[in-house]
Design an enzyme around this catalytic site. Structure first.
Site, PDB file in Angstrom:
ATOM      1  N   GLU A  59     -23.927  -2.899   2.334  1.00 33.66           N
ATOM      2  CA  GLU A  59     -25.228  -3.091   2.801  1.00 33.66           C
ATOM      3  C   GLU A  59     -24.435  -3.957   4.103  1.00 33.66           C
ATOM      4  O   GLU A  59     -24.601  -5.137   3.238  1.00 33.66           O
ATOM      5  CB  GLU A  59     -26.480  -2.636   2.439  1.00 33.66           C
ATOM      6  N   SER A  87     -20.467  -6.929  -2.904  1.00 32.62           N
ATOM      7  CA  SER A  87     -20.443  -6.673  -4.606  1.00 32.62           C
ATOM      8  C   SER A  87     -21.042  -6.271  -5.839  1.00 32.62           C
ATOM      9  O   SER A  87     -21.300  -5.393  -6.333  1.00 32.62           O
ATOM     10  CB  SER A  87     -19.569  -8.434  -5.382  1.00 32.62           C
ATOM     11  N   GLN A 141      19.716 -22.742   0.329  1.00 33.26           N
ATOM     12  CA  GLN A 141      19.261 -22.272  -0.668  1.00 33.26           C
ATOM     13  C   GLN A 141      17.858 -21.907  -0.797  1.00 33.26           C
ATOM     14  O   GLN A 141      16.706 -21.024  -1.286  1.00 33.26           O
ATOM     15  CB  GLN A 141      19.444 -23.446  -1.529  1.00 33.26           C
ATOM     16  N   GLY A 162       9.490 -18.841  11.021  1.00 36.68           N
ATOM     17  CA  GLY A 162       9.946 -20.256  12.013  1.00 36.68           C
ATOM     18  C   GLY A 162       8.313 -20.522  13.212  1.00 36.68           C
ATOM     19  O   GLY A 162       7.212 -18.938  12.792  1.00 36.68           O
ATOM     20  N   GLU A 196     -12.855  -2.568  -1.316  1.00 36.98           N
ATOM     21  CA  GLU A 196     -13.006  -2.093  -2.602  1.00 36.98           C
ATOM     22  C   GLU A 196     -13.065  -2.692  -3.239  1.00 36.98           C
ATOM     23  O   GLU A 196     -12.735  -2.546  -4.560  1.00 36.98           O
ATOM     24  CB  GLU A 196     -11.842  -1.160  -2.647  1.00 36.98           C
ATOM     25  N   THR A 198     -13.990  -6.891  -3.944  1.00 37.87           N
ATOM     26  CA  THR A 198     -12.937  -8.659  -3.287  1.00 37.87           C
ATOM     27  C   THR A 198     -12.097  -8.961  -4.918  1.00 37.87           C
ATOM     28  O   THR A 198     -12.506  -8.162  -5.892  1.00 37.87           O
ATOM     29  CB  THR A 198     -14.196  -9.752  -3.194  1.00 37.87           C
TER      30      THR A 198
END
Ligand SMILES: CC(C)(COP(=O)(O)OP(=O)(O)OC[C@H]1O[C@@H](n2cnc3c(N)ncnc32)[C@H](O)[C@@H]1OP(=O)(O)O)[C@@H](O)C(=O)NCCC(=O)NCCSC(=O)CCS(=O)O
Length: 383
Positions: free
Chosen positions: A128, A133, A280, A342, A366, A368
């Site tokens: 809501e 949480s 690399q 890039g 679902e 944090t």
């Protein structure tokens, strides 16, 4: 890749889903994002393959899937489209998990039977404006009136809220303290007094409609209450525990999809007279991306095995670890994939920018990732 503990039926399902993704999802993945279009055609494709209703047991007419199957399906689809992966197993969170775990036999026969037909869409309404949480602070109220409950309130960000046939709505039915006094109702969205607002404008998971929903004297029959009156905070936590690994699966799929794109691009892209894959600096990035994704995948399928064997000790913390680790990994991997591309990675002409936008929600919904860490730490400190 390793086959973990998959059984033959899991591998068969994964191969069928791979072929379906190539045919039905890959061709529309960018377009549904670009146009923010709900892919209705996938409802039919997924429904016919049993993928919306995967977790409905065979005795109720369903495919009889388990958490491993749901996660395998989501992982495969998310390699191409997180939005489509969210539609797969749509019925789990809002209908199958609550009814299988808390429903009466009559509710199981009716709703699981309906889900098994493969055309039902569902949603869950917890959040809501003032309740994210902290679930127990919800303001939506339901009061008993004869053989019905009458629900009043508003919920926000409801995933698939505008297309769902049924929504599992959490509402306070008594002014009990904290977690006590919350109940769960399965609301048919055709009921008078139910409405939804305009679609939220989102960074990612475009093509997945999120809307506010409004409940204005919505009257539901008493038999639509799922689980015992006033005890639905625990229902809510339990279905979140069972569904959170599936967020991990989507994140693992998304990360693998981003790695595959970045690897292919690194082989083709020539700079300083050779493919950038020969440098690399790029190799180390690719290796880290694959290593972290593989670690998340191992954690995921270890967790699904626990659930499928009904080994529930520590499961809640394990589910939070999977959700948190896999989604943090996917965010990092998708960001690095954009870096390997890039300037091209920043452009909408290539799909990696979509993967980066889509990755973010997995760290938020679902619960944090801060809430996941809280669940894990509480479990550790309880000893
Ligand atoms: C923050 C939380 C983890 C915990 O909240 P509380 O601190 O308020 O509650 P507790 O005191 O821990 O527990 C109260 C009560 O419930 C029992 N409990 C707790 N966890 C579980 C569990 N996993 N399984 C079963 N029972 C559980 C606990 O033992 C207590 O019972 P007793 O009083 O001892 O009998 C929690 O609030 C939380 O997870 N918050 C996050 C909410 C969240 O994930 N929201 C997301 C909404 S859904 C979504 O995002 C999808 C998108 S959409 O809306 O479409």
């Amino acid at each position: 890749m390793n086959d973990y503990h998959f059984e033959d039926h899991h591998k068969l399902l994964r191969d069928q889903v791979r072929r379906m993704v190539e045919r039905h999802v890959a061709p529309i993945a960018s377009e549904i994002d670009e146009n923010n279009r709900f892919p209705q055609e996938l409802v039919e494709v997924f429904g016919d393959m049993g993928l919306l209703q995967l977790w409905v047991p065979e005795e109720y007419g369903g495919p009889g899937g388990d958490l491993t199957s749901v996660c395998l399906v989501k992982e495969e689809i998310a390699k191409v489209s997180e939005s489509a992966a969210l539609l797969a197993a749509n019925n789990s969170f809002g209908l199958i998990l609550p009814i299988l775990n808390f429903g009466s036999e009559a509710q199981k026969r009716h709703y699981l039977g309906l889900s098994a037909k493969g055309r039902t869409l569902t949603a869950v309404a917890i959040t809501e404006a003032g309740t994210g949480s902290d679930v127990s602070s919800m303001k939506t109220r339901a009061h008993r009136d004869g053989e019905s409950w009458v629900i009043n309130g508003a919920k926000i960000y409801i995933t698939f809220g505008s297309v769902a046939h049924f929504i599992l709505v959490f509402a306070r039915t008594s002014e009990g303290k904290g977690a006590n006094g919350i109940s769960a109702f399965l609301v048919d969205t055709k009921t008078k007094g139910f409405s939804h607002g305009p679609e939220d404008r989102k960074m990612g998971i475009r093509g997945v409609p999120n809307v506010p929903i409004y409940l204005d004297n919505v009257r539901v029959p008493a038999e639509n209450m799922i689980g015992p009156e006033g005890q639905a905070f625990k229902t809510c936590m339990r279905i979140l525990d069972l569904n959170r690994p599936t967020v991990g699966a989507t994140a693992v799929g998304l990360a693998q999809g981003a790695i595959d794109l970045a690897t292919a691009y690194a082989r083709e892209r020539i700079q300083f007279g050779r493919p950038i894959a020969e440098f690399q600096g790029i190799q180390f990035m690719l290796a880290d991306m694959q290593m972290q994704t593989e670690a998340a995948r191992c954690m995921l399928y270890d967790c699904t095995r626990m659930a499928d064997r009904q080994e529930w000790g520590g499961f809640s913390a394990k589910a939070s670890m999977v959700k948190c680790f896999a989604s943090d990994t996917a965010m990092k991997v998708a960001t690095d994939a954009v870096q390997i591309f890039g300037g091209a990675g920043y452009m909408r002409d290539f799909p990696v920018e979509r993967f980066m936008r889509d990755a973010k929600i997995n760290q938020i919904f679902e619960g944090t990732n801060q809430i996941q860490r809280l669940v894990i730490a509480r479990h550790m400190l309880r000893g």
